[in-house]
Design a protein around this motif. Structure first.
Motif, short mmCIF file in Angstrom:
data_model
loop_
_atom_site.label_atom_id
_atom_site.label_comp_id
_atom_site.label_asym_id
_atom_site.label_seq_id
_atom_site.Cartn_x
_atom_site.Cartn_y
_atom_site.Cartn_z
N MET A 8 0.86 -1.20 0.00
CA MET A 8 0.00 0.00 0.00
C MET A 8 0.89 1.24 0.00
N ASP A 9 1.15 1.80 -1.17
CA ASP A 9 2.10 2.90 -1.24
C ASP A 9 1.44 4.14 -1.85
N ASN A 57 10.68 1.54 7.78
CA ASN A 57 9.84 2.71 8.04
C ASN A 57 10.09 3.35 9.41
N ARG A 60 11.56 6.91 9.53
CA ARG A 60 10.79 8.14 9.24
C ARG A 60 10.76 9.04 10.47
N ARG A 176 1.28 -3.45 -6.20
CA ARG A 176 1.88 -2.27 -5.58
C ARG A 176 1.25 -1.04 -6.19
N ARG A 182 9.29 -1.94 -7.25
CA ARG A 182 10.21 -2.66 -6.36
C ARG A 182 9.41 -3.34 -5.24
N SER A 184 10.66 -3.57 -2.02
CA SER A 184 10.91 -2.90 -0.73
C SER A 184 10.89 -3.89 0.44
C1 IPE Z 1 6.93 0.09 1.35
O1 IPE Z 1 6.72 1.43 1.07
C2 IPE Z 1 6.46 -0.21 2.74
C3 IPE Z 1 5.03 -0.14 2.92
C4 IPE Z 1 4.12 0.04 2.00
C5 IPE Z 1 4.60 -0.36 4.27
P1 IPE Z 1 7.87 2.51 1.26
O2 IPE Z 1 7.30 3.79 0.79
O3 IPE Z 1 8.42 2.46 2.62
O4 IPE Z 1 8.99 1.96 0.25
P2 IPE Z 1 10.16 2.71 -0.51
O5 IPE Z 1 10.93 3.49 0.51
O6 IPE Z 1 9.53 3.59 -1.55
O7 IPE Z 1 10.95 1.60 -1.13
#
Ligand code: IPE
Ligand code: IPE
Ligand code: MG
Length: 228
Positions: A8-9, A57, A60, A176, A182, A184
Motif C-alpha cells: 500500500m504505497d 519505516n 521516518r 503495488r 520494487r 521494498s
Molecule cells: C513500502 O513502502 C512499505 C510499505 C508500504 C509499508 P515505502 O514507501 O516504505 O517503500 P520505498 O521506501 O519507496 O521503497
C-alpha cells in the motif's frame, strides 16, 4: 485467487498533492483498507496480506511514526465489529516486539477475538523480508546446536516452517500502488513465483475499478513455474 498481497504505497504523495500533512494520507489509506476488505470478500479471496509498516519505516520522522501507530490503534478499535461482520481473522506478521505497548495490546485483543474465522487479513507491521529469513535461519541454527535438528535434513519445506506464518500459502498476486517497481523488502521468500502488478494509482485513490483491473490482469497470466 487464494492469496492477494498489497504494498500500500503513495499515502504521502496523495496528501502532499492536496497540501495536507502526510498523516492525512495515512488516514485516507485506512479508508481504502476498509473498501478493499469488502472487494476481497466479494471476490472470494481467502487471504489478504497488507504491507502496512516496514522495518525500514522506523527511519521516518518520529511525528509520522507516532501518527501511524496512533491510527493503527484507532483503526483496530473501530474495525473490530467490521471484522466480525465479514468473519475475518486478523493476523500480524513482523517484529511485534518493536511496536509500542498500546499497539501490541490492541493487536493481541483483535487477534484473539477473531481467531476462529477462516478468512484472514494479515497485517505486516515492522516487517522485513530479510529479517524474516534471518530469524528462520537463527531458529534452525539454534535447534541444530542443541542437537535437535540434523543440518542435512534442512530443505525448502523445513526452512519454510520457521517463517512467521508457515501455514499461509504463498501469495498468488502482489499489487503495488503508486507506480514504484520494487518489492521494498516485502515477502522475499514467499514472492518467488508470485505474479506482480504495479498501478500508478495512489493507495488512498485505489477503488473497485483498480481492484478489478488487477484481478483481470492476473487472470490473463500464464503461470509456468519454470515449466513449458
Ligand atoms: C513500502 O513502502 C512499505 C510499505 C508500504 C509499508 P515505502 O514507501 O516504505 O517503500 P520505498 O521506501 O519507496 O521503497
Ligand atoms: C505508504 O505510503 C504507507 C507506508 C509506508 C506506511 P507512503 O507513506 O510511503 O507514501 P509515499 O510513498 O511517501 O507517497
Ligand atoms: Mg512510499
Amino acid at each position: 485467487m487464494e492469496h492477494l498481497a498489497i504494498i500500500m504505497d503513495g499515502n504521502g504523495r496523495w496528501a502532499k498533492a492536496r497540501g495536507l500533512p502526510r498523516s492525512e494520507g495515512h488516514r485516507a489509506g485506512g479508508e481504502t483498507v476498509r473498501r478493499v476488505l469488502g472487494f476481497c470478500r466479494d471476490a472470494g479471496i481467502r487471504y489478504l496480506t497488507l504491507y502496512a509498516f516496514s522495518v525500514e519505516n522506523w527511519k521516518r520522522p518520529k511525528e509520522e511514526v507516532d501518527a501511524l501507530m496512533g491510527l493503527l490503534v484507532s483503526y483496530l478499535a473501530g474495525e473490530e465489529s467490521m471484522l466480525h461482520r465479514h468473519q475475518v481473522r486478523l493476523r500480524i506478521m513482523g517484529q511485534r516486539d518493536d511496536l509500542p505497548a498500546e499497539v501490541q495490546a490492541a493487536l493481541n485483543h483483535v487477534e484473539s477475538v477473531t481467531a476462529h474465522y477462516e478468512r484472514q487479513l494479515i497485517l505486516c507491521l515492522s516487517y522485513g523480508g530479510r529479517r524474516e529469513i534471518v530469524s528462520a535461519a537463527k531458529k534452525l541454527a539454534q535447534a541444530a546446536a542443541e542437537g535437535k535438528l540434523d543440518p542435512d535434513s534442512i530443505d525448502e519445506d523445513v526452512f519454510a516452517t520457521q517463517l512467521y506464518l508457515p501455514d499461509v500459502p504463498d501469495p498468488d498476486l502482489i499489487v503495488r500502488t503508486s507506480g514504484e517497481m520494487r518489492l521494498s523488502n516485502f515477502l522475499l521468500w514467499q514472492a518467488s513465483y508470485a505474479e506482480l502488478y504495479v498501478t500508478p494509482v495512489l493507495w488512498p485513490d485505489f477503488d473497485k475499478a483498480d481492484f478489478d483491473a488487477a484481478l483481470a490482469s492476473f487472470g490473463k497470466r500464464e503461470r509456468r513455474y519454470g515449466g513449458v
